[in-house]
Write a protein that holds these residues in place. Sequence first.
Motif, mmCIF file in Angstrom:
data_model
loop_
_atom_site.group_PDB
_atom_site.id
_atom_site.type_symbol
_atom_site.label_atom_id
_atom_site.label_comp_id
_atom_site.label_asym_id
_atom_site.label_seq_id
_atom_site.Cartn_x
_atom_site.Cartn_y
_atom_site.Cartn_z
ATOM 1 N N ALA A 1 62.355 39.641 4.802
ATOM 2 C CA ALA A 1 61.456 39.278 5.922
ATOM 3 C C ALA A 1 60.522 40.446 6.257
ATOM 4 O O ALA A 1 59.344 40.239 6.596
ATOM 5 N N LEU A 2 61.028 41.669 6.139
ATOM 6 C CA LEU A 2 60.196 42.850 6.428
ATOM 7 C C LEU A 2 59.076 42.995 5.401
ATOM 8 O O LEU A 2 57.931 43.309 5.754
ATOM 9 N N ILE A 3 59.400 42.763 4.124
ATOM 10 C CA ILE A 3 58.366 42.862 3.077
ATOM 11 C C ILE A 3 57.269 41.827 3.359
ATOM 12 O O ILE A 3 56.068 42.122 3.244
ATOM 13 N N ALA B 1 61.133 40.966 12.182
ATOM 14 C CA ALA B 1 60.355 41.765 11.220
ATOM 15 C C ALA B 1 59.005 42.170 11.817
ATOM 16 O O ALA B 1 58.575 43.324 11.693
ATOM 17 N N ARG B 2 58.342 41.209 12.485
ATOM 18 C CA ARG B 2 57.055 41.539 13.121
ATOM 19 C C ARG B 2 57.254 42.610 14.189
ATOM 20 O O ARG B 2 56.456 43.539 14.326
ATOM 21 N N GLY B 3 58.342 42.495 14.947
ATOM 22 C CA GLY B 3 58.642 43.493 15.976
ATOM 23 C C GLY B 3 58.850 44.868 15.358
ATOM 24 O O GLY B 3 58.395 45.882 15.902
ATOM 25 N N ALA B 4 59.515 44.912 14.198
ATOM 26 C CA ALA B 4 59.783 46.199 13.542
ATOM 27 C C ALA B 4 58.481 46.850 13.069
ATOM 28 O O ALA B 4 58.301 48.068 13.203
ATOM 29 N N VAL B 5 57.571 46.042 12.528
ATOM 30 C CA VAL B 5 56.279 46.594 12.070
ATOM 31 C C VAL B 5 55.483 47.100 13.277
ATOM 32 O O VAL B 5 54.891 48.189 13.243
ATOM 33 N N LYS B 6 55.505 46.326 14.352
ATOM 34 C CA LYS B 6 54.799 46.741 15.573
ATOM 35 C C LYS B 6 55.391 48.058 16.082
ATOM 36 O O LYS B 6 54.659 48.972 16.497
ATOM 37 N N ALA B 7 56.717 48.175 16.017
ATOM 38 C CA ALA B 7 57.392 49.400 16.461
ATOM 39 C C ALA B 7 56.964 50.589 15.608
ATOM 40 O O ALA B 7 56.760 51.703 16.121
ATOM 41 N N ALA B 8 56.818 50.373 14.293
ATOM 42 C CA ALA B 8 56.423 51.478 13.397
ATOM 43 C C ALA B 8 55.016 51.965 13.735
ATOM 44 O O ALA B 8 54.759 53.176 13.798
#
Length: 276
Positions: free
Chosen positions: A21-23, A246-253
């Motif tokens: 999902a992250l990819i 996954a979207r939250g993780a990218v936003k966090a990065a």
Amino acid sequence: MSDMKDLKLVVAGAGGRMGRALIQSIDAIPGVVLVGAFDRPGAASIGADAGQLAGLSANGVIVTDDPGAALGGADGVLDFTAPEATVALARRASTAGLVHIIGTTGCSDEDEAAIRDAAAGARIVKSGNMSLGVNLLAVLVEDAARALEAADWDIEVLEMHHRHKVDAPSGTALLLGQAAAHGRAIDLAEKSVRVRDGHTGARPEGTIGFATLRGGSVVGEHTVLIAGEGETIELTHKATDRAIFARGAVKAALWASRQQPGLYSMIDVLGLKSHN
Ligand SMILES: NC(=O)C1=CN([C@@H]2O[C@H](COP(=O)(O)OP(=O)(O)OC[C@H]3O[C@@H](n4cnc5c(N)ncnc54)[C@H](OP(=O)(O)O)[C@@H]3O)[C@@H](O)[C@H]2O)C=CC1
Ligand SMILES: O=C(O)C1=N[C@H](C(=O)O)C[C@H](O)C1
């Protein structure tokens, strides 16, 4: 097409449910680019093209079992793996001054301490749930717990997840329990009831109870019940797609790349107001 200024990200545990999902999210969100992917030595994903692994076109990023090789030249790593892997990765991120987004749950107190130490050098965002909905729910739970007196209102956290989940209560259930504990100005570790079995006696006043269900393919469902005499309030979040995490993780990065080294939460990333 990637831009020179895109944040260069690596996915840990690339072959896992969240890894894939992250990819997909890195591919879909502007401002980030996938530059590496790794998984546990011996995992079936080793040697695969990360794009194809996630159901996309080939992107030339080959999944390795060598975290050091995957991280070379990267700005940050998205990590939804297992506690032991996450602690080791936090130490690497600290040494290299990377952004480290941690979604891994089930960490022990010792693991949490090691992650706090690593935040001296790394920009870490750690949360049991990276979705906007759950973090907003946590703020609502904190407010409700503050408003409703423990003598009259009992708080219970109920969660259900898919049959493959290995830790309980879920990271989200603990996050919501912690929000309730903040609202009541109590120590969750002292007041939580994680298991009930047999002749338990009556419910001790002011405790926060947890109940865990496992089965099927449920992505993640959480309800905080606040039960009084003659009425019950239920605050519920249902996840139906891992893309929310996954979207939250990218936003966090992206957010963490603009911060100083330290340990942050999704409440910080989302700019939500907590009263503690
Ligand atoms: N905070 C949040 O928003 C969310 C958190 N999670 C959490 O994320 C974690 C992963 O969940 P999920 O994707 O469903 O689990 P999976 O088991 O599907 O994926 C975990 C991946 O990490 C890999 N892994 C394990 N150990 C290592 C290691 N030492 N080095 C590199 N990779 C490793 C696994 O490999 P292998 O399978 O070969 O062991 C697997 O590919 C869990 O803790 C879960 O609770 C999940 C969703 C949202
Ligand atoms: O393991 C999962 O799947 C999930 N784990 C996280 C948790 O422990 O709360 C977040 C989400 O509920 C899915």
